[in-house]
Design a protein around this motif. Structure first.
Motif, PDB file in Angstrom:
ATOM      1  N   GLU A  43       0.832  -1.197   0.000  1.00 15.46           N
ATOM      2  CA  GLU A  43       0.000   0.000   0.000  1.00 15.46           C
ATOM      3  C   GLU A  43       0.871   1.252   0.000  1.00 15.46           C
ATOM      4  O   GLU A  43       1.944   1.274   0.623  1.00 15.46           O
ATOM      5  CB  GLU A  43      -0.892   0.043   1.251  1.00 15.46           C
ATOM      6  CG  GLU A  43      -1.790  -1.165   1.429  1.00 15.46           C
ATOM      7  CD  GLU A  43      -2.655  -1.086   2.688  1.00 15.46           C
ATOM      8  OE1 GLU A  43      -3.454  -2.015   2.898  1.00 15.46           O
ATOM      9  OE2 GLU A  43      -2.530  -0.102   3.452  1.00 15.46           O
ATOM     10  N   THR A  92      -6.888   8.159   1.236  1.00 16.11           N
ATOM     11  CA  THR A  92      -6.799   7.481  -0.057  1.00 16.11           C
ATOM     12  C   THR A  92      -5.509   6.670  -0.136  1.00 16.11           C
ATOM     13  O   THR A  92      -4.487   7.055   0.437  1.00 16.11           O
ATOM     14  CB  THR A  92      -6.855   8.468  -1.236  1.00 16.11           C
ATOM     15  OG1 THR A  92      -5.728   9.353  -1.187  1.00 16.11           O
ATOM     16  CG2 THR A  92      -8.155   9.266  -1.216  1.00 16.11           C
ATOM     17  N   GLU A 124     -15.421   2.192   3.206  1.00 19.01           N
ATOM     18  CA  GLU A 124     -14.437   2.393   2.146  1.00 19.01           C
ATOM     19  C   GLU A 124     -15.034   2.035   0.794  1.00 19.01           C
ATOM     20  O   GLU A 124     -16.141   1.495   0.702  1.00 19.01           O
ATOM     21  CB  GLU A 124     -13.200   1.524   2.401  1.00 19.01           C
ATOM     22  CG  GLU A 124     -13.469   0.029   2.351  1.00 19.01           C
ATOM     23  CD  GLU A 124     -12.270  -0.798   2.809  1.00 19.01           C
ATOM     24  OE1 GLU A 124     -11.498  -0.329   3.679  1.00 19.01           O
ATOM     25  OE2 GLU A 124     -12.109  -1.931   2.312  1.00 19.01           O
ATOM     26  N   TRP A 126     -13.519   0.572  -3.237  1.00 19.95           N
ATOM     27  CA  TRP A 126     -12.392   0.155  -4.072  1.00 19.95           C
ATOM     28  C   TRP A 126     -12.698   0.478  -5.528  1.00 19.95           C
ATOM     29  O   TRP A 126     -13.728   0.065  -6.051  1.00 19.95           O
ATOM     30  CB  TRP A 126     -12.149  -1.348  -4.000  1.00 19.95           C
ATOM     31  CG  TRP A 126     -12.286  -2.001  -2.664  1.00 19.95           C
ATOM     32  CD1 TRP A 126     -12.079  -1.464  -1.429  1.00 19.95           C
ATOM     33  CD2 TRP A 126     -12.681  -3.368  -2.438  1.00 19.95           C
ATOM     34  NE1 TRP A 126     -12.303  -2.403  -0.452  1.00 19.95           N
ATOM     35  CE2 TRP A 126     -12.687  -3.580  -1.044  1.00 19.95           C
ATOM     36  CE3 TRP A 126     -13.018  -4.428  -3.280  1.00 19.95           C
ATOM     37  CZ2 TRP A 126     -13.014  -4.796  -0.474  1.00 19.95           C
ATOM     38  CZ3 TRP A 126     -13.349  -5.642  -2.705  1.00 19.95           C
ATOM     39  CH2 TRP A 126     -13.338  -5.828  -1.314  1.00 19.95           C
ATOM     40  N   HIS A 127     -11.792   1.182  -6.174  1.00 15.38           N
ATOM     41  CA  HIS A 127     -11.878   1.382  -7.621  1.00 15.38           C
ATOM     42  C   HIS A 127     -10.804   0.507  -8.252  1.00 15.38           C
ATOM     43  O   HIS A 127      -9.614   0.664  -7.963  1.00 15.38           O
ATOM     44  CB  HIS A 127     -11.677   2.843  -7.995  1.00 15.38           C
ATOM     45  CG  HIS A 127     -11.747   3.096  -9.464  1.00 15.38           C
ATOM     46  ND1 HIS A 127     -12.849   2.757 -10.226  1.00 15.38           N
ATOM     47  CD2 HIS A 127     -10.840   3.630 -10.331  1.00 15.38           C
ATOM     48  CE1 HIS A 127     -12.622   3.086 -11.490  1.00 15.38           C
ATOM     49  NE2 HIS A 127     -11.419   3.611 -11.577  1.00 15.38           N
ATOM     50  N   THR A 173     -16.235  -0.250  -9.473  1.00 16.19           N
ATOM     51  CA  THR A 173     -16.044   0.258  -8.117  1.00 16.19           C
ATOM     52  C   THR A 173     -16.987  -0.461  -7.163  1.00 16.19           C
ATOM     53  O   THR A 173     -18.144  -0.717  -7.496  1.00 16.19           O
ATOM     54  CB  THR A 173     -16.322   1.772  -8.072  1.00 16.19           C
ATOM     55  OG1 THR A 173     -15.501   2.429  -9.033  1.00 16.19           O
ATOM     56  CG2 THR A 173     -16.035   2.348  -6.689  1.00 16.19           C
ATOM     57  N   TYR A 175     -18.467  -0.171  -3.236  1.00 12.52           N
ATOM     58  CA  TYR A 175     -18.643   0.600  -2.005  1.00 12.52           C
ATOM     59  C   TYR A 175     -18.852  -0.390  -0.863  1.00 12.52           C
ATOM     60  O   TYR A 175     -19.761  -1.224  -0.923  1.00 12.52           O
ATOM     61  CB  TYR A 175     -19.848   1.524  -2.171  1.00 12.52           C
ATOM     62  CG  TYR A 175     -20.148   2.410  -0.998  1.00 12.52           C
ATOM     63  CD1 TYR A 175     -19.507   3.637  -0.838  1.00 12.52           C
ATOM     64  CD2 TYR A 175     -21.100   2.041  -0.049  1.00 12.52           C
ATOM     65  CE1 TYR A 175     -19.801   4.465   0.234  1.00 12.52           C
ATOM     66  CE2 TYR A 175     -21.396   2.864   1.027  1.00 12.52           C
ATOM     67  CZ  TYR A 175     -20.746   4.073   1.161  1.00 12.52           C
ATOM     68  OH  TYR A 175     -21.042   4.880   2.221  1.00 12.52           O
ATOM     69  N   ILE A 190      -5.749  -1.682  -6.895  1.00 12.51           N
ATOM     70  CA  ILE A 190      -6.901  -0.811  -6.667  1.00 12.51           C
ATOM     71  C   ILE A 190      -6.476   0.558  -6.135  1.00 12.51           C
ATOM     72  O   ILE A 190      -5.365   0.735  -5.618  1.00 12.51           O
ATOM     73  CB  ILE A 190      -7.925  -1.438  -5.695  1.00 12.51           C
ATOM     74  CG1 ILE A 190      -7.455  -1.319  -4.250  1.00 12.51           C
ATOM     75  CG2 ILE A 190      -8.230  -2.870  -6.040  1.00 12.51           C
ATOM     76  CD1 ILE A 190      -8.557  -1.527  -3.242  1.00 12.51           C
ATOM     77  N   TYR A 191      -7.400   1.496  -6.279  1.00 12.62           N
ATOM     78  CA  TYR A 191      -7.339   2.782  -5.583  1.00 12.62           C
ATOM     79  C   TYR A 191      -8.458   2.745  -4.555  1.00 12.62           C
ATOM     80  O   TYR A 191      -9.610   2.479  -4.899  1.00 12.62           O
ATOM     81  CB  TYR A 191      -7.552   3.927  -6.566  1.00 12.62           C
ATOM     82  CG  TYR A 191      -7.370   5.309  -5.971  1.00 12.62           C
ATOM     83  CD1 TYR A 191      -6.088   5.827  -5.779  1.00 12.62           C
ATOM     84  CD2 TYR A 191      -8.465   6.100  -5.640  1.00 12.62           C
ATOM     85  CE1 TYR A 191      -5.907   7.100  -5.264  1.00 12.62           C
ATOM     86  CE2 TYR A 191      -8.289   7.376  -5.119  1.00 12.62           C
ATOM     87  CZ  TYR A 191      -7.013   7.874  -4.930  1.00 12.62           C
ATOM     88  OH  TYR A 191      -6.838   9.141  -4.425  1.00 12.62           O
ATOM     89  N   GLU A 192      -8.108   3.010  -3.313  1.00 10.70           N
ATOM     90  CA  GLU A 192      -9.082   2.922  -2.228  1.00 10.70           C
ATOM     91  C   GLU A 192      -9.305   4.294  -1.611  1.00 10.70           C
ATOM     92  O   GLU A 192      -8.353   5.047  -1.373  1.00 10.70           O
ATOM     93  CB  GLU A 192      -8.586   1.944  -1.162  1.00 10.70           C
ATOM     94  CG  GLU A 192      -9.584   1.680  -0.046  1.00 10.70           C
ATOM     95  CD  GLU A 192      -9.130   0.549   0.847  1.00 10.70           C
ATOM     96  OE1 GLU A 192      -9.527  -0.605   0.592  1.00 10.70           O
ATOM     97  OE2 GLU A 192      -8.369   0.812   1.808  1.00 10.70           O
ATOM     98  N   GLU A 194     -11.604   6.119   1.670  1.00 10.52           N
ATOM     99  CA  GLU A 194     -12.260   5.665   2.887  1.00 10.52           C
ATOM    100  C   GLU A 194     -12.288   6.768   3.933  1.00 10.52           C
ATOM    101  O   GLU A 194     -11.662   7.819   3.776  1.00 10.52           O
ATOM    102  CB  GLU A 194     -11.526   4.451   3.450  1.00 10.52           C
ATOM    103  CG  GLU A 194     -10.067   4.718   3.748  1.00 10.52           C
ATOM    104  CD  GLU A 194      -9.211   3.481   3.560  1.00 10.52           C
ATOM    105  OE1 GLU A 194      -9.385   2.520   4.313  1.00 10.52           O
ATOM    106  OE2 GLU A 194      -8.353   3.487   2.659  1.00 10.52           O
TER     107      GLU A 194
END
Length: 361
Positions: A43, A92, A124, A126-127, A173, A175, A190-192, A194
């Motif tokens: 991360e 992020t 959070e 996740w994309h 994405t 949610y 992924i891009y997270e 939250e």
């Protein structure tokens, strides 16, 4: 109190890199992120005000200030008129699940306050930036599973017996409300986004920091706490988001939105630049090629997988294409999400509900 006349400019923050056992090299090698250690990184915390892992401003008049200090000293310039708070509310990350994440959950607001002594929980989203063919994620408890069945399966590490396994595709994405057990990987990037928090409860017999075993007593305590926080009814699904055209070759896609955060992906060609006006702080992350970012008289290049924090006082940003960027922020749902969707001729948001938590896309 806000200091008068500071005129905040876009801020670059230090990044915290986490070397966990499920990590790999995709953040550097696939995304092109520079300045992180040359070993397996799970991360990178791009914009963080989490205690002990908060970002620090790297350049400009506020260089050396923590994001916490900036938030406290310049709250309304940063977050917008009328906002007050003790810390920056959105976190992020990039996450490289080269291996599989541990099955875990994060408390919702109520459980965080009651059981963890924390001011908020950790919903959070996740994309998915990249995923191998056939990639899947675990998210939510299967309908009809009882608490006793869930606990027995967690103790046996038989996760598929009780958790939903979902297909994962780049560009979608998910949610994830607090209280939802989940995991993803392997070979998923992924891009997270939250809530600002690092609380979590694991159901694994190993530690994600180094893979060492968790003894039976600690494992039992972990499962006890997870079972006190789990939401058996939360079963979210992936969505492609809702895209609208906002210029010649410029697309704005609402990936998710809720009272906790919103995330958008903007793409632009070369016919005209991307132009975005805003009234609350924007976390701008570049997931494409290097771009030139302008806000007022300020202008700098933003490299691949780099992040800028745009204070609310900036008001607008222009990015020359070709561009592929993400904007994360704490929204006023009517102003920032529903109104632009209505103006584009579509419905003012489609609500996806899970036990009182709402992701609007």
């Amino acid at each position: 109190m806000n200091a008068p006349g500071t005129g905040l400019h876009p801020l670059r923050l230090t990044v915290t890199a986490k070397a966990l056992v499920f990590g790999g090299h995709s953040i550097a090698r696939r995304l092109g992120k520079r300045g992180i250690p040359d070993w397996s990184i799970a991360e990178t915390w791009e914009c963080s005000d989490v205690e002990g892992a908060g970002g620090v401003v790297t350049a400009g008049p506020l260089a050396g200030r923590t994001l916490r200090q900036v938030t406290l000293d310049h709250s309304q310039e940063l977050m917008g008129a009328g906002w007050s708070g003790e810390y920056f509310p959105v976190l992020t990350k990039f996450i490289d699940a080269a291996g599989t994440l541990p099955v875990h959950l994060h408390a919702d607001d109520e459980a965080a306050r009651r059981l963890e002594g924390q001011p908020n929980g950790k919903t959070e989203a996740w994309h998915i930036l990249d995923a191998a063919p056939g990639a899947t994620a675990l998210c939510g408890v299967k309908a009809g599973v009882t608490p006793e069945q869930l606990r027995a399966a967690l103790e046996a590490q038989d996760f598929d017996a009780v958790l939903r396994r979902l297909p994962v595709r780049a560009g979608e994405t998910l949610y994830v409300p607090g209280g939802t057990p989940h995991s993803f990987g392997p070979d998923t990037l992924i891009y997270e986004i939250e809530q600002t928090s690092d609380i979590q409860q694991h159901a694994m017999r190993w530690r994600m920091e180094d893979g060492s075993p968790v003894d039976a007593s600690e494992f039992g305590s972990n499962v006890d706490m997870l079972m006190r926080q789990v939401d058996l009814e939360s079963r979210p699904d992936f969505t492609p988001g809702r895209g609208i055209a906002v210029g010649d070759g410029v697309e704005r896609c609402f990936l998710c939105a809720s009272p906790y955060f919103a995330l958008e992906r903007w793409r632009a060609g070369t016919a005209e630049p991307l132009r975005h006006s805003f009234a609350t702080a924007q976390i701008l992350t570049n997931v494409g090629a290097r771009v030139r970012v302008r806000s007022g008289t300020w202008s700098e290049e933003l490299g691949r997988a780099e992040t800028l924090l745009l204070p609310a006082v900036c008001g607008e940003v222009e990015i020359a294409g070709p561009a592929d960027v993400l904007f994360g922020y704490l929204p006023d749902l009517d102003r920032d999400v529903r109104a632009p969707l209505r103006e584009a001729g579509g419905p003012g948001g489609v609500e996806r509900r899970a036990r009182g938590n709402t992701g609007v896309v």
